[in-house]
Design a protein around this motif. Sequence first.
Motif, PDB file in Angstrom:
ATOM      1  N   LYS A  57      15.302  25.224  13.256  1.00 55.03           N
ATOM      2  CA  LYS A  57      16.107  25.532  14.440  1.00 55.03           C
ATOM      3  C   LYS A  57      16.965  26.770  14.191  1.00 55.03           C
ATOM      4  N   SER A  68      18.465  28.401  19.966  1.00 51.42           N
ATOM      5  CA  SER A  68      17.214  27.665  20.121  1.00 51.42           C
ATOM      6  C   SER A  68      17.074  27.001  21.489  1.00 51.42           C
ATOM      7  N   ARG A  69      18.160  26.850  22.255  1.00 50.62           N
ATOM      8  CA  ARG A  69      18.019  26.377  23.641  1.00 50.62           C
ATOM      9  C   ARG A  69      17.261  27.434  24.452  1.00 50.62           C
ATOM     10  N   HIS A  72      13.730  27.429  23.364  1.00 48.16           N
ATOM     11  CA  HIS A  72      12.992  26.319  23.991  1.00 48.16           C
ATOM     12  C   HIS A  72      12.502  26.724  25.383  1.00 48.16           C
ATOM     13  N   PRO A  97      16.767  22.745  21.220  1.00 48.15           N
ATOM     14  CA  PRO A  97      18.208  22.919  20.993  1.00 48.15           C
ATOM     15  C   PRO A  97      18.670  22.317  19.661  1.00 48.15           C
ATOM     16  N   VAL A 100      21.995  27.332  16.575  1.00 48.41           N
ATOM     17  CA  VAL A 100      23.035  28.088  17.267  1.00 48.41           C
ATOM     18  C   VAL A 100      23.430  29.297  16.428  1.00 48.41           C
ATOM     19  N   SER A 120      18.424  16.494  20.516  1.00 53.38           N
ATOM     20  CA  SER A 120      18.622  17.937  20.397  1.00 53.38           C
ATOM     21  C   SER A 120      19.910  18.387  21.074  1.00 53.38           C
ATOM     22  N   ASP A 121      20.234  17.803  22.220  1.00 55.18           N
ATOM     23  CA  ASP A 121      21.474  18.159  22.912  1.00 55.18           C
ATOM     24  C   ASP A 121      22.695  17.799  22.082  1.00 55.18           C
ATOM     25  N   GLU A 124      22.994  20.208  19.123  1.00 55.29           N
ATOM     26  CA  GLU A 124      23.558  21.482  19.564  1.00 55.29           C
ATOM     27  C   GLU A 124      25.058  21.375  19.834  1.00 55.29           C
ATOM     28  N   ALA A 140      24.510  29.389  21.758  1.00 53.44           N
ATOM     29  CA  ALA A 140      23.397  28.449  21.773  1.00 53.44           C
ATOM     30  C   ALA A 140      22.245  28.948  22.630  1.00 53.44           C
TER      31      ALA A 140
END
Length: 141
Positions: A57, A68-69, A72, A97, A100, A120-121, A124, A140
């Motif tokens: 990540k 990585s958000r 994605h 996610p 960061v 993942s949320d 993050e 992020a």
Amino acid sequence: MLTLDQAHAILHAAIAEAGKRGLKPLAVLVLDGRGALKAALVQDGSSLSRDKVAFGKAYGALSLGIGSRALHKRAEEQPYFVSAVNGLLGGALIPVPGGVLVKDQAGAVLGAVGISGDTSDNDEACATAAIAAAGLVADAG
């Protein structure tokens, strides 16, 4: 330059945030601006390869210069591109996610944080809170 003291502050703030949220055990990695491992912490009870996921990540975010958000989202929109980049990176890119970017107050990229272990949320959210707690800026994506 991201200092070792800042990296340690991020690690400990991420674990504290996870504790407040009641999350599953996490692996937290901090990479410097070159993509080299600066510091890592894996909680007791974390599954075997969480550190590798956390690395992917953070490394993916740092390699492409986006959290990585955003990575994605790009993987959904341009799967061939992200797959090709992942091949170039030897499979070390995890486009979800939890990766960061760490920036200074002027916006310069100092490194990246990768967290894996919960959703993942949540990963993050812990990374973002930890970076801010260390007095740095989280991106992020």
